[in-house]
Design an enzyme around this catalytic site. Structure first.
Site, short mmCIF file in Angstrom:
data_model
loop_
_atom_site.label_atom_id
_atom_site.label_comp_id
_atom_site.label_asym_id
_atom_site.label_seq_id
_atom_site.Cartn_x
_atom_site.Cartn_y
_atom_site.Cartn_z
CB SER A 55 -8.24 0.48 5.78
OG SER A 55 -9.00 1.64 5.69
CB SER A 112 -8.18 3.45 2.96
OG SER A 112 -7.28 2.85 3.88
CE LYS A 168 -3.90 1.91 2.70
NZ LYS A 168 -4.75 1.69 3.90
N1 GLN Z 1 -12.96 3.81 6.48
C1 GLN Z 1 -12.39 4.20 7.73
C2 GLN Z 1 -12.02 5.66 7.67
O1 GLN Z 1 -12.28 6.26 6.71
C3 GLN Z 1 -11.23 3.34 8.07
C4 GLN Z 1 -10.02 3.68 7.30
C5 GLN Z 1 -8.84 2.85 7.66
O2 GLN Z 1 -8.95 1.80 8.30
N2 GLN Z 1 -7.70 3.34 7.27
O3 GLN Z 1 -11.48 6.21 8.57
#
Ligand code: GLN
Length: 495
Positions: free
Chosen positions: A178, A154, A79
């Protein structure tokens, strides 16, 4: 076309060891697959097959000393929020345009020592804020099962790359879901380890008390293999825990008899897609058939978890993102004086979701509101954690859906932040409590994958792997209905 890219990490390792294939041949298969798939998925921000070829040569050269490593020569993706020395690292943000880190994240360093062949850096929601991979400044990643749908986020690029056969395994980060949510939406295995199990050194910080590096793989066995290499104490991350790392592969194939599984009632009271509910309930019955004892439990503060998360995560983010000032890394916009240079850089460099989080977080931390929001959220966080402690005294692990829905349509939730945030309702509690969570594919609904989430005790990734492995063997996704990875050759989609 060579279909070596279909091999799991474990299978590829065996073939490499037996001398049936070379790292170069394995890589060539992935490069060919990427030629076909990347234009459909847009899984990568930086895709660099020439660099990967050098890795493959280096692995071939080091082969005699890499005998210990099952990951040696296996192509992977990382990532884009993990630092890679000399390789563009953008976090999906314009503000890090052109940023070449001077060092490797610890996880990258460990994988490199284990002989990783790195294909590139995957797309993500900007600074890991999002659930759909649509807030990236660079591209919208598409779900390989259906390119009209999101891959989740994400870490959507990592999930899509592994699902589409563009990489054998990938790393992501999980602050509120995420890793687990995109794994569920793309039909792959996703693990968020216990907070402190894996080093965060070199992972660009979003919300430091929640962030954890996790894995994407096509099997639970592969998950154990990757975790084995990245887990463990790191003196460079004071929150990583100096505990011995068990042999994760030994957790595979263990009997479920004697294990107790709790079903958190509240997780089934949220609005679940009927197909998600059906598949998860069937999977839980299967686990019972396999010998596990299943009982209901309650996590009474669950309803507050999402709002607690959306105070704590933005608060920490607003502080962490203060460092992007146009001076030290990436983008610098011009301005008449220092102050306006800062302002212009941040105005042009950050996208709207990141700005929203910075404003929410700054507000929650501001004097006068700190007690009412941030401090209060920390107290509720303790209550959420306590719920889990009580439930996990009675049960070895908890099982529930990973995501309330299957992959949603591209564009469907981008203009509605609250609906987007609700995607995380079943994953954020484990982050607040620091617990490990594993998402394993457990069936299809509307032709799209559904993930079962298994949440465990701190540092008990082994039990999650045991359960996930048993489920995967007993309830594999129907090979006829699997995504494009499993359809030989040809391009199944017309965009
Ligand atoms: N979707 C969640 C957020 O927007 C989690 C994101 C993540 O785990 N990086 O914060």
């Amino acid at each position: 076309m060579s279909e070596l890219y279909r091999l799991s990490v474990a299978q590829a390792a065996r073939a490499l060891r037996a001398g049936e294939v070379s790292p170069g041949e394995l890589l060539a298969s992935y490069v060919e697959r990427n030629l076909e798939m990347e234009q459909l998925t847009h899984a990568f921000i930086t895709y660099d097959p020439d660099r990967a070829a050098k890795d493959a040569q280096e692995v071939t050269r080091r082969w005699p000393e890499l005998g210990w490593s099952v990951l040696a020569g296996v192509p992977a993706a990382i990532k884009d929020n993990m630092c890679t020395r000399g390789l563009l690292t953008t976090c999906g943000s314009r503000i890090l345009d052109g940023f070449l880190p001077p060092y490797d994240a610890t996880v990258v360093d460990r994988l490199t020592r284990a002989g990783m062949v790195l294909l590139g850096k995957t797309n993500m929601d900007e600074f890991a804020m999002g659930s759909s991979c649509e807030s990236s400044a660079y591209a919208v990643t598409r779900n390989p099962w259906n390119p009209g749908r999101v891959p989740g986020g994400s870490s959507g690029g990592s999930a899509a790359a592994v699902a589409a056969g563009q990489a054998a395994y990938a790393l992501g980060s999980d602050t509120g879901g995420s890793v687990r949510q995109p794994a569920a939406l793309c039909g792959v295995v996703g693990l968020k380890p216990t907070y402190g199990r894996v080093s965060r050194y070199g992972l660009v910080a979003f919300a430091s008390s929640l962030d954890q590096v996790g894995t994407f793989t096509r099997s639970v066995e592969d998950c154990a293999l990757v975790l084995q290499v990245i887990a463990g104490h790191d003196p460079k991350d004071s929150t990583s825990v100096p505990r011995p790392v068990p042999d994760y592969r030994a957790a595979l194939g263990r009997d479920l008899a004697g294990l107790t599984l709790g079903i958190p009632r509240e997780y089934f009271e949220v609005a679940l897609d009927p197909g998600v509910r059906r598949q998860v309930e069937e999977a839980i019955h299967d686990l019972e058939d396999l010998g596990a004892k299943v009982g209901e439990c309650s996590l009474p503060h669950s309803e507050y978890a999402l709002s607690t998360y959306y105070l704590i995560a933005p608060a920490e983010a607003s502080s962490n993102l203060a460092r992007y000032d146009g001076v030290r890394h990436g983008l610098r916009s011009s301005g008449d004086d220092l102050e306006s240079m800062y302002q212009n850089t941040r105005h042009q460099g950050f996208g709207s979701e990141v700005k929203r989080r910075i404003m929410l977080g700054t507000y929650a931390l501001s004097s006068g509101y700190y007690d009412a929001y941030y401090l209060r959220a920390q107290k509720v966080r303790t209550l959420v954690k306590r719920d889990f402690e009580l439930a996990l005294e009675r049960f070895d692990a908890l099982v529930c859906p990973t995501s309330p829905t299957v992959a949603f349509g591209i564009g469907e939730r981008v203009d509605d932040p609250l609906t987007m945030y609700a995607s995380d309702v079943l994953t954020v509690p484990a982050n607040l409590a620091g617990l490990p969570g594993l998402s394993v594919p457990c069936g299809l609904s509307e032709g799209l994958p559904v993930g079962l989430q298994i949440i465990g005790r701190p540092f008990d990734e082994e039990t999650l792997l045991t359960i996930g492995h048993a489920l995967e063997k007993h309830r594999p996704l129907d090979p006829e209905k699997r995504g494009p990875l499993y359809r030989p050759g040809g391009d199944p989609y017309v965009l």
